[in-house]
Design a protein around this motif. Structure first.
Motif, PDB file in Angstrom:
ATOM      1  N   CYS A 135       0.948  -1.102  -0.032  1.00  9.49           N
ATOM      2  CA  CYS A 135      -0.151  -0.137  -0.093  1.00  9.49           C
ATOM      3  C   CYS A 135       0.863   1.280   0.117  1.00  9.49           C
ATOM      4  O   CYS A 135       1.870   1.238   0.831  1.00  9.49           O
ATOM      5  N   LEU A 136       0.570   2.124  -0.702  1.00  7.89           N
ATOM      6  CA  LEU A 136       1.228   3.427  -1.056  1.00  7.89           C
ATOM      7  C   LEU A 136       0.178   4.662  -0.527  1.00  7.89           C
ATOM      8  O   LEU A 136      -0.987   4.512  -1.101  1.00  7.89           O
ATOM      9  N   THR A 137       0.320   5.230   0.699  1.00 10.47           N
ATOM     10  CA  THR A 137      -0.555   6.552   0.989  1.00 10.47           C
ATOM     11  C   THR A 137      -0.345   7.488  -0.322  1.00 10.47           C
ATOM     12  O   THR A 137       0.930   8.047  -0.571  1.00 10.47           O
ATOM     13  N   THR A 138      -1.382   7.914  -0.734  1.00  9.66           N
ATOM     14  CA  THR A 138      -1.115   9.022  -1.793  1.00  9.66           C
ATOM     15  C   THR A 138      -1.989  10.473  -1.625  1.00  9.66           C
ATOM     16  O   THR A 138      -1.767  11.322  -2.425  1.00  9.66           O
ATOM     17  N   GLY A 139      -2.765  10.242  -0.417  1.00  8.16           N
ATOM     18  CA  GLY A 139      -3.374  11.716  -0.048  1.00  8.16           C
ATOM     19  C   GLY A 139      -2.849  12.175   1.218  1.00  8.16           C
ATOM     20  O   GLY A 139      -1.864  11.557   2.022  1.00  8.16           O
ATOM     21  N   SER A 140      -3.457  13.243   1.862  1.00  2.00           N
ATOM     22  CA  SER A 140      -3.098  13.629   3.055  1.00  2.00           C
ATOM     23  C   SER A 140      -4.415  13.690   3.949  1.00  2.00           C
ATOM     24  O   SER A 140      -5.617  13.640   3.437  1.00  2.00           O
ATOM     25  N   PHE A 141      -4.310  13.850   5.133  1.00  2.00           N
ATOM     26  CA  PHE A 141      -5.607  13.730   5.992  1.00  2.00           C
ATOM     27  C   PHE A 141      -5.936  15.092   6.413  1.00  2.00           C
ATOM     28  O   PHE A 141      -5.215  15.855   6.837  1.00  2.00           O
ATOM     29  N   ARG A 146     -10.910  13.731  10.197  1.00  5.14           N
ATOM     30  CA  ARG A 146     -10.683  13.280  11.584  1.00  5.14           C
ATOM     31  C   ARG A 146     -12.165  13.444  12.083  1.00  5.14           C
ATOM     32  O   ARG A 146     -12.550  12.410  12.968  1.00  5.14           O
ATOM     33  N   ARG A 147     -12.824  14.477  11.895  1.00  7.01           N
ATOM     34  CA  ARG A 147     -14.162  14.730  12.541  1.00  7.01           C
ATOM     35  C   ARG A 147     -15.091  13.607  11.732  1.00  7.01           C
ATOM     36  O   ARG A 147     -15.893  13.030  12.632  1.00  7.01           O
ATOM     37  N   ALA A 152     -18.113   8.682  13.317  1.00 12.61           N
ATOM     38  CA  ALA A 152     -18.380   7.082  12.993  1.00 12.61           C
ATOM     39  C   ALA A 152     -18.132   6.268  14.139  1.00 12.61           C
ATOM     40  O   ALA A 152     -18.632   5.177  14.101  1.00 12.61           O
ATOM     41  N   LEU A 153     -17.422   6.677  15.192  1.00 15.78           N
ATOM     42  CA  LEU A 153     -17.305   5.694  16.256  1.00 15.78           C
ATOM     43  C   LEU A 153     -18.603   5.532  16.746  1.00 15.78           C
ATOM     44  O   LEU A 153     -18.657   4.429  17.493  1.00 15.78           O
ATOM     45  N   SER A 154     -19.644   6.632  17.117  1.00 18.29           N
ATOM     46  CA  SER A 154     -20.804   6.325  17.631  1.00 18.29           C
ATOM     47  C   SER A 154     -22.100   6.233  16.472  1.00 18.29           C
ATOM     48  O   SER A 154     -23.268   6.092  17.048  1.00 18.29           O
ATOM     49  N   SER A 155     -21.767   6.385  15.347  1.00 18.45           N
ATOM     50  CA  SER A 155     -22.903   6.204  14.512  1.00 18.45           C
ATOM     51  C   SER A 155     -23.384   4.840  14.178  1.00 18.45           C
ATOM     52  O   SER A 155     -22.681   3.847  14.391  1.00 18.45           O
ATOM     53  N   THR A 156     -24.867   4.828  14.115  1.00 19.44           N
ATOM     54  CA  THR A 156     -25.338   3.704  13.887  1.00 19.44           C
ATOM     55  C   THR A 156     -25.988   3.442  12.579  1.00 19.44           C
ATOM     56  O   THR A 156     -26.573   2.452  12.050  1.00 19.44           O
ATOM     57  N   GLU A 157     -25.805   4.512  11.580  1.00 22.53           N
ATOM     58  CA  GLU A 157     -26.304   4.453  10.169  1.00 22.53           C
ATOM     59  C   GLU A 157     -25.272   4.484   9.353  1.00 22.53           C
ATOM     60  O   GLU A 157     -24.366   5.445   9.619  1.00 22.53           O
TER      61      GLU A 157
END
Length: 173
Positions: A135-141, A146-147, A152-157
């Motif tokens: 795997c090659l990381t091609t983008g930045s974050f 992050r938000r 997504a940690l607590s989402s149910t949908e």
């Protein structure tokens, strides 16, 4: 901080050696042969990935009580789809990724290539029937990434991610 080594059981160490040294290009540098606390004995083989601090390792078990047929496919052992549990190795640039792809094709392996929009990956299977990836990381974050991840940690949908930019299968020959 990275990990020092990933250790996995195997049932055919020669096939593992042929793949990880012969195809992947990792060097077998160490074996530890020792008794197993529960009985029997084992060989623990270490393959150097890039330097003397990063390894992938394999256990060959002998006469260990209670160990019968070993399921070496991590996903199958966990009861999940094959793509879930896999081993991913990094590459330094796109040329290295394409060199690795050609190595696999030259070894007669089928290669799945996926542009995930933020990384570019190739996948094949090792002798344990596990998916392995370069795997090659091609983008930045971004702060938005992050938000979204924290939400997504607590989402149910499901809030589906953007689909891969491309998916291709290359067959040897």
């Amino acid at each position: 901080m990275g990990y020092h080594h990933l250790a996995l059981a195997c049932t055919d160490i020669q096939a593992i050696h042929d793949f990880y040294e012969g195809v992947m290009g990792f060097d077998l540098v160490k074996v530890e042969v020792q008794p197993v606390h529960e009985g029997g004995w084992a060989k623990h083989f270490f393959y150097r990935m890039e330097d003397d601090s990063k390894f992938v390792a394999f256990w060959e078990l002998h006469e260990v009580p209670g160990v019968g047929e070993i399921e070496t496919n991590l996903s199958r052992a966990a009861g999940v789809p094959d793509v879930i549990n896999h081993i991913s190795f990094d590459v330094i640039d796109r040329a290295d990724l394409m060199r690795r792809k050609q190595q696999w094709l030259d070894a007669g392996l089928r290669v799945l290539e996926v542009n995930h929009n933020w990384c570019h990956s190739i996948y094949t299977r090792d002798p344990n029937d596990n998916m392995v990836e370069f795997c090659l990381t091609t983008g930045s974050f971004t702060a938005e990434d992050r938000r979204t991840a924290l939400a997504a940690l607590s989402s149910t949908e499901p809030a589906y991610s953007k689909p891969p930019a491309s998916v291709e299968v290359a067959k040897p020959g």
